[in-house]
Write an enzyme that holds these catalytic residues in place. Sequence first.
Site, PDB file in Angstrom:
ATOM      1  N   ARG A  48       0.837  -1.208   0.000  1.00  0.00           N
ATOM      2  CA  ARG A  48       0.000   0.000   0.000  1.00  0.00           C
ATOM      3  C   ARG A  48       0.871   1.258   0.000  1.00  0.00           C
ATOM      4  NH1 ARG A  48      -4.430  -0.458   4.141  1.00  0.00           N
ATOM      5  NH2 ARG A  48      -5.035  -2.065   2.674  1.00  0.00           N
ATOM      6  N   ASP A  77     -13.202  -2.996   6.695  1.00  0.00           N
ATOM      7  CA  ASP A  77     -13.151  -4.187   5.841  1.00  0.00           C
ATOM      8  C   ASP A  77     -14.020  -5.333   6.367  1.00  0.00           C
ATOM      9  OD1 ASP A  77     -11.648  -5.202   7.917  1.00  0.00           O
ATOM     10  OD2 ASP A  77      -9.785  -5.374   6.765  1.00  0.00           O
ATOM     11  N   ARG A 129      -2.029   7.890   9.915  1.00  0.00           N
ATOM     12  CA  ARG A 129      -2.130   6.468   9.558  1.00  0.00           C
ATOM     13  C   ARG A 129      -3.310   6.260   8.625  1.00  0.00           C
ATOM     14  NH1 ARG A 129      -2.696   1.030   9.888  1.00  0.00           N
ATOM     15  NH2 ARG A 129      -4.470   0.224  11.064  1.00  0.00           N
ATOM     16  N   ARG A 179      12.751  -5.162   6.261  1.00  0.00           N
ATOM     17  CA  ARG A 179      11.660  -5.913   6.903  1.00  0.00           C
ATOM     18  C   ARG A 179      10.331  -5.436   6.341  1.00  0.00           C
ATOM     19  NH1 ARG A 179      13.454  -7.888  12.422  1.00  0.00           N
ATOM     20  NH2 ARG A 179      15.597  -7.223  12.615  1.00  0.00           N
TER      21      ARG A 179
HETATM   22  O1  R1X Z   1      -4.617  -2.706  12.116  1.00  0.00           O
HETATM   23  C1  R1X Z   1      -4.979  -3.955  11.639  1.00  0.00           C
HETATM   24  C2  R1X Z   1      -3.844  -4.781  11.127  1.00  0.00           C
HETATM   25  O2  R1X Z   1      -2.735  -4.005  10.766  1.00  0.00           O
HETATM   26  C3  R1X Z   1      -5.925  -3.825  10.509  1.00  0.00           C
HETATM   27  O3  R1X Z   1      -5.491  -4.689   9.496  1.00  0.00           O
HETATM   28  C4  R1X Z   1      -4.361  -5.452   9.915  1.00  0.00           C
HETATM   29  C5  R1X Z   1      -4.752  -6.867  10.123  1.00  0.00           C
HETATM   30  O4  R1X Z   1      -5.307  -7.383   8.953  1.00  0.00           O
END
Ligand code: R1X
Length: 248
Positions: free
Chosen positions: A25, A202, A86, A43
């Site tokens: 992303r 999601d 974020r 990493r």
């Molecule tokens: O913050 C959570 C994590 O980074 C949301 O998605 C990820 C897990 O799938």
Amino acid sequence: MYLPILQIQSEDIPEYAIVCGDPRRAEVISRKLENARELAFAREYRTFVGDYQGVRLAVVSHGVGSPGAAICFEELIRAGAKTLIRVGTAGSYSAQTPAGSLIVSTAAVRADGLTRSIVPDGFPAVADSRIVEALDASARELGGVVGRGITVTVDAFFEGALDIPHKTYKKAGAIGVEMEIAALYVVASLRGARAGAILAVDGYADADLAAEYDPHTDAVAQAVEREIEAALRAVAKLAEQDAKASAE
Ligand code: R1X
């Protein structure tokens, strides 16, 4: 100064940073910048810099979970980042924010372990109000459902033998759950930076609402696109405010 975990030089890091969990992303976001340049991929930490509407910013992936993400936030702030946003994904507690919605996080419940090891119990994890306003306004410009409120930061993605008290968090007013925001807000507070977060929903994290978890739908992909655009516009708005304030 060399930052040993991100493997970048502090001189390359501007004041504004967008952070996200997924290194892929970060690359997608970097493609929306002018003069984009990849600085390092160490990493889970992938770092780009580039310009958006004339504002220089870094785009950095922080991986999954608060301990790893906190290293990224600490190093970015040490390097000179002052505004961190974020861009992530979250599970929703509310039928008002189904999959494909956006959530602007105003504060985070510290249900993680990392922040417990760096600040005392009861210390709040709170977003910067100007970042919240900029994210909220930018997200609304783009349409779609936008929720705004308290989110929960947990460590466990999959439940173990113990229950994660999602129902309690929901009853107390939280609207979604993810895994890094508490670390972001607490580290920003500790180190004198400001932070905010926008999340693409999601799926549902509330068992009463939950259907099968499928984060790979078109609705979620579109929400991710919108949150990226909203975060970039928010950076432009904040940079404009900052320029005005320093001219006064
Ligand atoms: O913050 C959570 C994590 O980074 C949301 O998605 C990820 C897990 O799938």
